[in-house]
Design a protein around this motif. Structure first.
Motif, short mmCIF file in Angstrom:
data_model
loop_
_atom_site.label_atom_id
_atom_site.label_comp_id
_atom_site.label_asym_id
_atom_site.label_seq_id
_atom_site.Cartn_x
_atom_site.Cartn_y
_atom_site.Cartn_z
N PHE A 17 0.86 -1.19 0.00
CA PHE A 17 0.00 0.00 0.00
C PHE A 17 0.89 1.23 0.00
O PHE A 17 1.65 1.46 0.94
CB PHE A 17 -0.92 -0.01 1.23
N ASN A 18 0.82 1.99 -1.08
CA ASN A 18 1.63 3.22 -1.23
C ASN A 18 3.12 2.93 -0.99
O ASN A 18 3.76 3.51 -0.13
CB ASN A 18 1.15 4.30 -0.26
N GLU A 19 3.66 2.02 -1.79
CA GLU A 19 5.06 1.61 -1.64
C GLU A 19 5.90 2.03 -2.85
O GLU A 19 6.83 1.33 -3.25
CB GLU A 19 5.15 0.09 -1.44
N GLU A 20 5.62 3.19 -3.43
CA GLU A 20 6.35 3.62 -4.61
C GLU A 20 7.85 3.77 -4.35
O GLU A 20 8.67 3.50 -5.23
CB GLU A 20 5.78 4.97 -5.10
N ALA A 21 8.22 4.16 -3.14
CA ALA A 21 9.64 4.40 -2.85
C ALA A 21 10.44 3.11 -2.75
O ALA A 21 11.62 3.08 -3.09
CB ALA A 21 9.76 5.21 -1.55
N VAL A 22 9.82 2.05 -2.29
CA VAL A 22 10.57 0.82 -2.01
C VAL A 22 10.49 -0.21 -3.14
O VAL A 22 11.28 -1.14 -3.18
CB VAL A 22 10.07 0.20 -0.69
N LEU A 23 9.55 -0.04 -4.08
CA LEU A 23 9.35 -1.06 -5.11
C LEU A 23 10.61 -1.36 -5.93
O LEU A 23 10.94 -2.54 -6.14
CB LEU A 23 8.20 -0.64 -6.03
N GLY A 49 -5.18 -0.95 -2.86
CA GLY A 49 -5.83 0.35 -3.04
C GLY A 49 -4.87 1.52 -2.94
O GLY A 49 -5.25 2.58 -2.40
N SER A 50 -3.65 1.38 -3.44
CA SER A 50 -2.66 2.46 -3.34
C SER A 50 -3.14 3.71 -4.06
O SER A 50 -3.78 3.65 -5.12
CB SER A 50 -1.33 2.01 -3.94
N CYS A 51 -2.81 4.88 -3.48
CA CYS A 51 -3.19 6.15 -4.08
C CYS A 51 -1.98 6.96 -4.54
O CYS A 51 -2.12 8.14 -4.89
CB CYS A 51 -4.05 6.96 -3.11
N ILE A 57 4.05 1.97 -11.33
CA ILE A 57 5.36 1.31 -11.25
C ILE A 57 5.21 -0.20 -11.44
O ILE A 57 6.02 -0.83 -12.13
CB ILE A 57 6.03 1.63 -9.91
N LEU A 58 4.18 -0.78 -10.85
CA LEU A 58 3.96 -2.22 -11.00
C LEU A 58 3.72 -2.59 -12.46
O LEU A 58 4.25 -3.61 -12.95
CB LEU A 58 2.76 -2.66 -10.14
N ALA A 75 -10.43 -1.16 -3.12
CA ALA A 75 -10.25 -0.17 -2.05
C ALA A 75 -9.28 -0.76 -1.02
O ALA A 75 -9.05 -1.97 -0.99
CB ALA A 75 -11.59 0.17 -1.38
N ASN A 76 -8.73 0.10 -0.20
CA ASN A 76 -7.81 -0.35 0.83
C ASN A 76 -8.55 -1.24 1.82
O ASN A 76 -9.49 -0.81 2.48
CB ASN A 76 -7.20 0.86 1.56
#
Length: 324
Positions: A17-23, A49-51, A57-58, A75-76
């Motif tokens: 969930f909202n892991e853009e930095a670590v992907l 449900g990431s925003c 990125i995925l 949804a989350n």
């Protein structure tokens, strides 16, 4: 359902969930490991449900990594529900659940798979032998959590084993067949009693991004764990009622003796203290009962804990799929 004969040997389920930095860091560490296993695999990324830009990125990563499968929730739904969604979708003969933050090292996966095959066990737990990177508060609350679970007699949950584990297809099918909602998988899996082993590792710092488990979610997880696996709180409420009754009887006896001896009874202070104490006990008991009634109410409603919006393996799935 059992994995089809043409399905992968290994599925790695990763809720995020909202892991853009670590992907990018996750892929850089995980892919060489699973590619080096020499066996068919899939990586099931559950987008909870990431925003942020996690979905984008995925999709970009999937074009470069055919074994990456994206399951997006509408949804989350929460960490435990996202893992449940991944278990329901995973096709592997063995399934590993791994968080995206890299605090649990993916380098342990080959050892888990080797132990499962050689020892014939259904579950291999990842156990945190070294948690020095966690705060003292988190280490203390974790010890308190597992100590409390054992003291309540819920089950013998592995000490310092979170949601990093490998499960056989039989274990995954057993978990998927359970009707309950609000699953706490770190307790559900041990409760099955399947043969198990453990692999120790050093807990690392979060590689990037922010934690998705603040104190409020940790408390909620603890409450779900206790009320989902033990009747001890109900018995505690019963004993509180008995003790409150004995205390009330003692106060009544004292009042009668004081009356007979013509002694003045205490004034408003003692009265207010007694009334407030009894009221607090009653409210606590009602709160405990309310937690159990609430779980029963949620179970009777049988509402799905998550909704599947998209599965990259089934492009036509469209978003109507749901799972309890």
């Amino acid at each position: 359902m059992p994995a089809p004969a043409s399905g992968p040997t290994l599925s790695v389920v990763i809720p995020m969930f909202n892991e853009e930095a670590v992907l990018p860091l996750l892929v850089a560490r995980l892919r060489p490991i699973v590619d080096g296993l020499g066996t068919a695999y899939e990586v099931v990324a559950i987008d909870d449900g990431s925003c942020d830009t996690t979905p984008v990125i995925l999709e970009r990563l999937r074009r470069e990594w055919p074994q990456l499968r994206i399951v997006r929730l509408r949804a989350n739904a929460g960490h435990q529900a996202a893992i449940s969604a991944g278990l329901a979708r995973a096709r592997g003969s063995f399934v590993v659940t791994l968080d995206a933050d890299l605090q649990d090292p993916p380098e342990v996966i080959p050892e888990m798979l080797q132990i499962a095959r050689e020892d014939g066990v259904d579950v291999v737990y990842g156990v945190r032998n070294d948690r020095s990177t966690d705060t003292a508060f988190k280490r203390g609350t974790a010890r308190l959590f597992y100590w409390g679970i054992r003291r309540l007699g819920a089950l013998d949950a592995p000490q310092d084993a979170g949601d990093y584990r490998l499960m056989s297809r039989a274990t995954v099918d057993a978990v998927n067949s359970l009707p309950e909602t609000n699953r706490v998988l770190r307790l559900v899996v041990p409760a099955l009693g399947f043969p198990s082993a453990a692999v120790g590792y050093t807990r690392e710092l979060r590689a990037a991004g922010q934690t998705k488990y603040p104190l409020s979610k940790m408390v909620r997880l603890a409450v779900d764990s206790v009320t989902g696996f033990s009747l001890a709180p109900l018995r505690f409420a019963t004993w509180l009622g008995l003790l409150g009754g004995l205390a009330a009887f003692g106060v009544l006896f004292y009042a009668l003796v004081a009356r007979l001896l013509d002694h003045a009874l205490p004034g408003w202070t003692s009265t207010v203290v007694i009334v407030a104490g009894v009221g607090a006990v009653q409210l606590l008991a009602l709160g405990i009962l309310g937690e159990y009634v609430g779980r029963m109410y949620a179970a009777l409603q049988a509402r799905p804990s998550y909704f599947i919006a998209h599965d990259s393996l089934e492009p036509s799935s469209g978003g109507s799929a749901a799972r309890d």
